[in-house]
Design a protein around this motif. Structure first.
Motif, PDB file in Angstrom:
ATOM      1  N   THR A 183      -0.175  -1.992   4.545  1.00 47.08           N
ATOM      2  CA  THR A 183      -0.866  -3.189   4.074  1.00 47.08           C
ATOM      3  C   THR A 183      -0.037  -3.883   3.003  1.00 47.08           C
ATOM      4  O   THR A 183       0.554  -3.222   2.151  1.00 47.08           O
ATOM      5  CB  THR A 183      -2.240  -2.847   3.466  1.00 47.08           C
ATOM      6  OG1 THR A 183      -2.998  -2.084   4.396  1.00 47.08           O
ATOM      7  CG2 THR A 183      -3.008  -4.102   3.089  1.00 47.08           C
TER       8      THR A 183
ATOM      9  N   SER B 259      -4.369   1.018  -2.134  1.00 43.65           N
ATOM     10  CA  SER B 259      -5.062  -0.256  -1.942  1.00 43.65           C
ATOM     11  C   SER B 259      -6.487  -0.232  -2.475  1.00 43.65           C
ATOM     12  O   SER B 259      -7.058  -1.277  -2.802  1.00 43.65           O
ATOM     13  CB  SER B 259      -5.082  -0.642  -0.454  1.00 43.65           C
ATOM     14  OG  SER B 259      -3.789  -1.024  -0.023  1.00 43.65           O
TER      15      SER B 259
ATOM     16  N   SER C 197       0.822  -1.206   0.000  1.00 40.20           N
ATOM     17  CA  SER C 197       0.000   0.000   0.000  1.00 40.20           C
ATOM     18  C   SER C 197       0.855   1.255   0.000  1.00 40.20           C
ATOM     19  O   SER C 197       2.039   1.239   0.340  1.00 40.20           O
ATOM     20  CB  SER C 197      -0.911   0.002   1.223  1.00 40.20           C
ATOM     21  OG  SER C 197      -0.140  -0.020   2.417  1.00 40.20           O
TER      22      SER C 197
ATOM     23  N   ASN D  89      -7.086  -2.037  -5.615  1.00 40.44           N
ATOM     24  CA  ASN D  89      -7.138  -3.496  -5.573  1.00 40.44           C
ATOM     25  C   ASN D  89      -8.556  -4.023  -5.390  1.00 40.44           C
ATOM     26  O   ASN D  89      -8.818  -5.194  -5.700  1.00 40.44           O
ATOM     27  CB  ASN D  89      -6.293  -4.041  -4.414  1.00 40.44           C
ATOM     28  CG  ASN D  89      -4.836  -3.628  -4.497  1.00 40.44           C
ATOM     29  OD1 ASN D  89      -4.338  -3.297  -5.572  1.00 40.44           O
ATOM     30  ND2 ASN D  89      -4.158  -3.647  -3.371  1.00 40.44           N
TER      31      ASN D  89
ATOM     32  N   ASN E   7      -1.011  -6.684   0.279  1.00 41.97           N
ATOM     33  CA  ASN E   7      -2.128  -7.455  -0.274  1.00 41.97           C
ATOM     34  C   ASN E   7      -1.610  -8.579  -1.170  1.00 41.97           C
ATOM     35  O   ASN E   7      -0.790  -8.343  -2.063  1.00 41.97           O
ATOM     36  CB  ASN E   7      -3.051  -6.549  -1.095  1.00 41.97           C
ATOM     37  CG  ASN E   7      -3.780  -5.532  -0.241  1.00 41.97           C
ATOM     38  OD1 ASN E   7      -3.697  -4.336  -0.480  1.00 41.97           O
ATOM     39  ND2 ASN E   7      -4.495  -5.997   0.768  1.00 41.97           N
TER      40      ASN E   7
END
Length: 223
Positions: free
Chosen positions: A189, A148, A142, A151, A191
């Protein structure tokens, strides 16, 4: 005091500790530094063209589509072709990733916008930190470079990944993330994305786009 600090303070109170005990801190530090390496499946232990072929095979098995291009300069035309072939509007949102912004998007007719998505974007493009061949997974960190929200909110997510950044297994990518950001500097983050969003909760019928993009398209840059 933040909510996080309040929760941790309540836990310490219930344990009868302050969190500053030298021995407890040493034990926690040693446990983190000596954490055992996770189990690494043999499937991903390949290299070169075999690793790339495995990544593509696993990504497509998870219902993603994959295109290979020779150089980063080929990415915009590849993305434009994907949108055109699926009869999608020539619009695209991206973050501030310098690898993406340096590409010749001006040679296409795409309408490019920048920044996080607020939910109204049909198409978005991100640049992955890396990939995992054993499962066809993309790894995105992120930040303003690759928000993010891209995403999860757009219907169609296009992710660019460099072939050199595709590792065989999860452990290798985690090590790269730790090395790139350093202790105390990890992204908010990380992911891990395998295929488009899906759910079989309702009558065990597979539904794409249940919690995120209904299409995931991967562009692998081989240079």
């Amino acid at each position: 005091m933040s909510a996080r600090d309040e929760i941790l303070a309540n836990i310490r109170r219930s344990l009868g500790v302050s969190g500053k005990e030298t021995i407890r801190r040493q034990i926690a530090t040693e446990r983190l530094e000596r954490a055992p390496r996770g189990l690494v499946p043999a499937r991903g232990q390949v290299s070169g063209e075999q690793r790339l072929a495995l990544f593509k095979l696993q990504a497509e098995a998870a219902l993603a589509t994959v295109t290979e291009v020779e150089t980063s300069a080929d990415v915009p035309q590849s993305v434009a072709a994907f949108l055109r072939d699926h009869n999608l509007p020539a619009t695209l949102r991206m973050g501030r990733d310098l690898r993406l912004t340096a590409m010749p998007w001006g040679e296409t007719s795409l309408d490019i916008s920048h920044g996080p998505s607020e939910g109204g974007d049909l198409n978005a493009v991100s640049h992955a930190f890396g990939g995992v061949a054993e499962t066809g997974t993309l790894v995105l960190v992120s930040g303003s470079e690759n928000p993010s929200t891209l995403n999860f909110l757009p219907d169609n997510h296009i992710v660019v990944v460099s072939a050199k950044d595709i590792a065989g297994d999860y452990e290798t990518v985690w090590n790269k993330v730790r090395f790139a950001f350093g202790k105390g500097g990890m992204p908010r983050t990380v992911n891990w994305i395998t295929g488009p969003s899906r759910s079989g909760d309702i009558e065990q019928t597979m539904l794409l786009g249940a919690h995120g993009p209904r299409r995931l398209h991967v562009v692998v840059v081989k240079e």
